[in-house]
Design a protein around this motif. Structure first.
Motif, mmCIF file in Angstrom:
data_model
loop_
_atom_site.group_PDB
_atom_site.id
_atom_site.type_symbol
_atom_site.label_atom_id
_atom_site.label_comp_id
_atom_site.label_asym_id
_atom_site.label_seq_id
_atom_site.Cartn_x
_atom_site.Cartn_y
_atom_site.Cartn_z
ATOM 1 N N VAL A 1 12.375 5.409 14.709
ATOM 2 C CA VAL A 1 11.825 4.062 14.609
ATOM 3 C C VAL A 1 10.404 4.067 14.046
ATOM 4 O O VAL A 1 9.910 3.050 13.574
ATOM 5 C CB VAL A 1 11.865 3.363 15.991
ATOM 6 N N TRP A 2 9.753 5.215 14.044
ATOM 7 C CA TRP A 2 8.444 5.288 13.393
ATOM 8 C C TRP A 2 8.346 6.410 12.366
ATOM 9 O O TRP A 2 7.535 6.361 11.452
ATOM 10 C CB TRP A 2 7.328 5.419 14.422
ATOM 11 N N PHE A 3 9.239 7.387 12.453
ATOM 12 C CA PHE A 3 9.153 8.547 11.573
ATOM 13 C C PHE A 3 9.783 8.296 10.203
ATOM 14 O O PHE A 3 9.310 8.822 9.197
ATOM 15 C CB PHE A 3 9.837 9.740 12.243
ATOM 16 N N VAL A 4 10.855 7.509 10.121
ATOM 17 C CA VAL A 4 11.635 7.393 8.880
ATOM 18 C C VAL A 4 10.924 6.567 7.820
ATOM 19 O O VAL A 4 10.779 6.984 6.672
ATOM 20 C CB VAL A 4 13.030 6.814 9.177
ATOM 21 N N VAL A 5 10.466 5.361 8.175
ATOM 22 C CA VAL A 5 9.846 4.461 7.198
ATOM 23 C C VAL A 5 8.373 4.242 7.516
ATOM 24 O O VAL A 5 7.502 4.413 6.661
ATOM 25 C CB VAL A 5 10.580 3.106 7.131
ATOM 26 N N GLY A 6 8.067 3.875 8.750
ATOM 27 C CA GLY A 6 6.707 3.498 9.115
ATOM 28 C C GLY A 6 5.679 4.575 8.838
ATOM 29 O O GLY A 6 4.643 4.327 8.216
ATOM 30 N N LEU A 7 5.956 5.816 9.271
ATOM 31 C CA LEU A 7 4.981 6.897 9.121
ATOM 32 C C LEU A 7 4.706 7.253 7.663
ATOM 33 O O LEU A 7 3.544 7.268 7.238
ATOM 34 C CB LEU A 7 5.429 8.118 9.914
ATOM 35 N N PRO A 8 5.734 7.555 6.838
ATOM 36 C CA PRO A 8 5.422 7.912 5.446
ATOM 37 C C PRO A 8 4.749 6.789 4.665
ATOM 38 O O PRO A 8 3.851 7.047 3.855
ATOM 39 C CB PRO A 8 6.787 8.276 4.843
ATOM 40 N N VAL A 9 5.142 5.537 4.913
ATOM 41 C CA VAL A 9 4.497 4.413 4.222
ATOM 42 C C VAL A 9 3.041 4.288 4.668
ATOM 43 O O VAL A 9 2.142 4.047 3.852
ATOM 44 C CB VAL A 9 5.267 3.103 4.486
ATOM 45 N N PHE A 10 2.772 4.473 5.952
ATOM 46 C CA PHE A 10 1.407 4.418 6.472
ATOM 47 C C PHE A 10 0.549 5.521 5.853
ATOM 48 O O PHE A 10 -0.596 5.279 5.443
ATOM 49 C CB PHE A 10 1.429 4.554 7.998
ATOM 50 N N LEU A 11 1.083 6.731 5.786
ATOM 51 C CA LEU A 11 0.335 7.843 5.197
ATOM 52 C C LEU A 11 -0.001 7.569 3.738
ATOM 53 O O LEU A 11 -1.095 7.890 3.262
ATOM 54 C CB LEU A 11 1.132 9.142 5.321
ATOM 55 N N TYR A 12 0.944 6.955 3.013
ATOM 56 C CA TYR A 12 0.746 6.703 1.587
ATOM 57 C C TYR A 12 -0.146 5.481 1.342
ATOM 58 O O TYR A 12 -1.102 5.538 0.561
ATOM 59 C CB TYR A 12 2.098 6.511 0.902
ATOM 60 N N ASP A 13 0.133 4.371 2.024
ATOM 61 C CA ASP A 13 -0.574 3.119 1.745
ATOM 62 C C ASP A 13 -1.934 3.022 2.439
ATOM 63 O O ASP A 13 -2.897 2.520 1.858
ATOM 64 C CB ASP A 13 0.284 1.919 2.172
ATOM 65 N N VAL A 14 -2.009 3.458 3.688
ATOM 66 C CA VAL A 14 -3.227 3.272 4.479
ATOM 67 C C VAL A 14 -4.148 4.488 4.375
ATOM 68 O O VAL A 14 -5.349 4.348 4.129
ATOM 69 C CB VAL A 14 -2.880 2.979 5.948
ATOM 70 N N LEU A 15 -3.598 5.690 4.558
ATOM 71 C CA LEU A 15 -4.428 6.894 4.491
ATOM 72 C C LEU A 15 -4.589 7.418 3.064
ATOM 73 O O LEU A 15 -5.349 8.369 2.842
ATOM 74 C CB LEU A 15 -3.837 7.986 5.383
ATOM 75 N N LYS A 16 -3.847 6.832 2.116
ATOM 76 C CA LYS A 16 -3.976 7.158 0.687
ATOM 77 C C LYS A 16 -3.604 8.609 0.366
ATOM 78 O O LYS A 16 -4.162 9.215 -0.540
ATOM 79 C CB LYS A 16 -5.406 6.870 0.187
ATOM 80 N N TRP A 17 -2.630 9.167 1.106
ATOM 81 C CA TRP A 17 -2.103 10.478 0.743
ATOM 82 C C TRP A 17 -1.210 10.316 -0.475
ATOM 83 O O TRP A 17 -0.583 9.264 -0.667
ATOM 84 C CB TRP A 17 -1.294 11.069 1.890
ATOM 85 N N ASP A 18 -1.101 11.381 -1.298
ATOM 86 C CA ASP A 18 -0.170 11.293 -2.422
ATOM 87 C C ASP A 18 1.226 11.733 -1.959
ATOM 88 O O ASP A 18 1.416 12.174 -0.828
ATOM 89 C CB ASP A 18 -0.656 12.115 -3.625
ATOM 90 N N PHE A 19 2.203 11.611 -2.862
ATOM 91 C CA PHE A 19 3.595 11.885 -2.489
ATOM 92 C C PHE A 19 3.775 13.324 -2.007
ATOM 93 O O PHE A 19 4.479 13.584 -1.027
ATOM 94 C CB PHE A 19 4.532 11.626 -3.679
ATOM 95 N N MET A 20 3.149 14.285 -2.721
ATOM 96 C CA MET A 20 3.313 15.683 -2.353
ATOM 97 C C MET A 20 2.705 15.974 -0.987
ATOM 98 O O MET A 20 3.259 16.747 -0.200
ATOM 99 C CB MET A 20 2.688 16.580 -3.416
#
Length: 407
Positions: A226-245
């Protein structure tokens, strides 16, 4: 080498090979279809049938394994994965959303047939009634699978970069076909096959312990996804500005670490059980302990603590405790099952597991869109607490007999 150990190693080796292709194909599909211009929602939809058919496959697969043997259902799963890999190695013009969804559905069926068969086989291959040996073997099988799935993420991405999408798929299909042939030759026939032909209605367990454990499993795995599949990767990318790799590498390393902890669970908690396997009390304790971590991460984010440190530290701690929970559950479903009905019980149990993953996946996208990652984490906390409450009904394993013979 003792026959039981040889057969266990053969089953484990086949499961490892399949798991690498399962992780690799997921990474190949996500990255390649992103390059083709598919939207994130369209990419996510490609895996919808993969998750949905896990529910159906586990329900039917356990019954099928009890009728025809677990070694045969395992090899059917491998064969279907080879076909799914080959189906995707076609020209881009063929790769429509419905076509890829169908191939992923086939891969999902294959994955759950293989997983159910491998894990249920462990019960039949432990010749003695040693609960500690059963706990050790199933923990190693399950933990190594998760570590290798994370490795599969890396292998899929590396093959895509080195030899391209279609060549990568064909290499994986060829490797798995060779493993299928080897395990088919080495494994004895009829593993897990019931002496009488069970009716399909017998799939639904009449043993309360198995039903309560399956219900707890539904919410346990829903609490992760409920948080690992969509919420976490989107948060890392959009909010923390991590790149895909960076996102992919972090999640892959988490899965690998999670697998190692899961495989080490018998050593981590073994001293408190005096050489015996865990029971219902252990499942309750670790479920209530797990609820602390998603709630703590949510509170840390709400209080404005550094998000990157809160997420990284919290996810590592969550992974450690979640891995122990999962290892205890994986042992209990085998301990609660009798030898002749283990395939159907494991199939029913993993049907609940797949249902929890599907519910968690759907909720993850909706909760993140409405409430953000904090909302996902509070949903996760609620799911964990529900699993803990359901675990209150789980019995201990009788000391004089390490399985419940009425299963």
């Amino acid at each position: 080498m003792a026959p039981d150990l040889r057969n266990y190693l053969t089953v484990t080796g086949g499961y490892w090979a399949f798991t690498i292709t399962d992780g690799a194909i997921r990474m190949l599909v996500v990255l390649y279809f992103h390059l083709l211009g598919y939207s994130p929602f369209e990419v996510a939809m490609l895996f919808l049938f993969y998750e949905f058919f896990g529910i159906v496959t586990n329900l039917v697969g356990g019954w099928l394994g009890a009728r025809i043997g677990l070694n045969l259902t395992m090899h059917i799963g491998m064969g279907m994965q080879v076909i799914a890999l080959a189906m995707l190695a076609v020209p881009d013009a063929w790769l429509s959303v419905p076509y890829v969804m169908f191939a992923q559905a086939l891969s999902g069926i294959a994955k759950d047939l293989n997983k159910m068969s491998a894990k249920a086989s462990v019960k039949t291959l432990v010749s003695s009634d040693s609960s500690s040996q059963l706990f050790k073997w199933v923990a190693i099988l399950t933990g190594s699978k998760n570590a290798l799935k994370g490795g599969g993420f890396f292998i899929g991405a590396a093959l895509l970069q080195w030899i391209g999408f279609r060549a990568a798929l064909l290499v994986l299909a060829g490797m798995l076909l060779v493993v299928l042939i080897i395990t088919a030759i080495m494994l004895p026939s009829g593993v897990g096959k019931m002496k009488s032909k069970p009716k399909f209605s017998q799939v639904f367990s009449k043993v309360p312990a198995i039903n309560w454990l399956s219900a707890a499993r539904f919410f346990l795995f829903g609490s992760r996804d409920v948080w690992f599949v969509v919420g976490l990767p989107v948060f890392l990318y959009d909010v923390l500005k991590w790149d895909f790799m960076e996102v992919g590498a972090f999640l892959a390393l988490w899965v690998i670490g999670y697998g190692f902890i899961q495989a080490s669970a018998p050593k981590l908690i073994g001293r408190s059980h005096h050489g015996r396997g865990p029971g219902g009390g252990t499942a309750r304790f670790w479920a209530f302990a797990l609820a602390v971590f998603p709630a703590g991460i949510a509170l840390g984010l709400a209080w404005g603590w550094p998000a990157d440190m809160v997420i990284i530290t919290g996810l590592i701690l969550f992974g450690i405790v979640f891995a122990i929970n999962s290892a205890v559950h994986s042992y209990l479903i085998l301990a609660y099952s009798s030898h002749d009905k283990v395939a159907m019980n494991v199939g029913f149990y993993y049907m609940a597991n797949a249902g929890g993953r599907l519910a968690g996946t759907v909720l993850s996208g909706w909760a993140y869109q409405v409430w953000g990652l904090e909302g996902c984490l509070w949903w996760s906390t609620g799911f964990v607490l529900t699993a803990a409450i359901l675990s209150l009904a789980l019995p201990e394993i009788p000391e004089e007999e390490n399985t419940i013979r009425t299963a």
